[in-house]
Scaffold this motif. Sequence first.
Motif: not given
Length: 372
Positions: A60-65, A111-120, A133-140, A168-173
């Motif tokens: 993601n934009r914060y360098g988290i894998t 094509a469907a991508l299921a992902f684990d959010p940052s830190y989880t 709320p910011d980083i998990n929005t960025e994950d999307f 909520g994070m999806a709508l935010n993204a």
Amino acid sequence: MKRITLVALSSLMIMGQVFAQIKPKANSEKSKTMKEAGKTNHYTFSLSDKVTRQEVTFQNRYGITIAADLYLPKNRANEALAALAISGPFGAVKEQSSGLYAQNMAERGFAALAFDPSYTGESGGQPRHVASPDINTEDFSAAVDFLGLQSSVDRNRIGIIGICGYAGMALNAVAVDKRVKAVATTSMYDMSRVMAKGYFDKLTPEERTKTLEQMSQQRWADAEKGTPAPSTNNLPEKLQGNEPQFVVDYFNYYKTPRGFHPNSINSNGAWTATSPLSFMNMPLLTYIKEIAPRPVLLIAGEKAHSRYFSEDAYQAATGQKELMIIPNASHVDLYDKVNIIPFDKLTSFFNEHLKAGKPAPKEKVTAYGSVN
């Protein structure tokens, strides 16, 4: 005290506390070790013979894998497909609901991508079991980055599905990420609202202040110890018989073979005790109107304790929007009950809106059965 406990439990139990490229090299040895340490082949559903599943990672934009599973339909492997980024529920992992959704949508040609959010889960980030709320929005948006680089994906036809707290994070993204052409949510929770105001907005200013004071003091304890303390208010290991129905529903998913996963926070862990701080200070859906003119589909169970979040988001959104109420369904029913989750509706929604040149549908509410 009983009132404060009930408000905290009902509003934050969902959080488990009181309050690109395929397989690139990880950005640090720490995050690489995190994925390897968390690796498990356990899924809460069987792999369909109609799809392929590939483990992928991206940053993601914060360098988290971010660790994810990419599902593709077998009979359309050489075609540039419409794509979906999917995550949730809150405290779950990609081997649970999001993977089930991704597989079902891949069976239907996406094509469907299921992902684990940052830190989880298997994703990187330290400390573990933190939400933002910011980083998990960025994950999307990072998932959209990844999908747009795949030869199997038409980058002009990307949508998002958010489940439960990540809805909520999806709508935010989508509000800020104009590459996304359509968004759908199921069993939506607005995590910033529920943490800031309590369930049904019943948290009093005094209760909010007390909660913030407790977490503020907890920061000193965490700083002194050098590691964040876990929350102590999580799903029980055994039901006592006096729990609210929504807690029973969560338990019957996360704590039983139906949905248990060792990497899932709600199954086998705890969020950090101070995780609500940023949610209580940063409203997620401030710019929901900016999703328009792109379409929004909000799906909720008729009997879901969280139903009002979808209804209120529907009222707040503008332009192309639809609210679908599933008769007799609870919040958790939309996690994994494939006979209840409206996959046909999701398919028709994304087929319509992930194509160029389609006319905009009229605003409508779709309700099945008797809904008051």
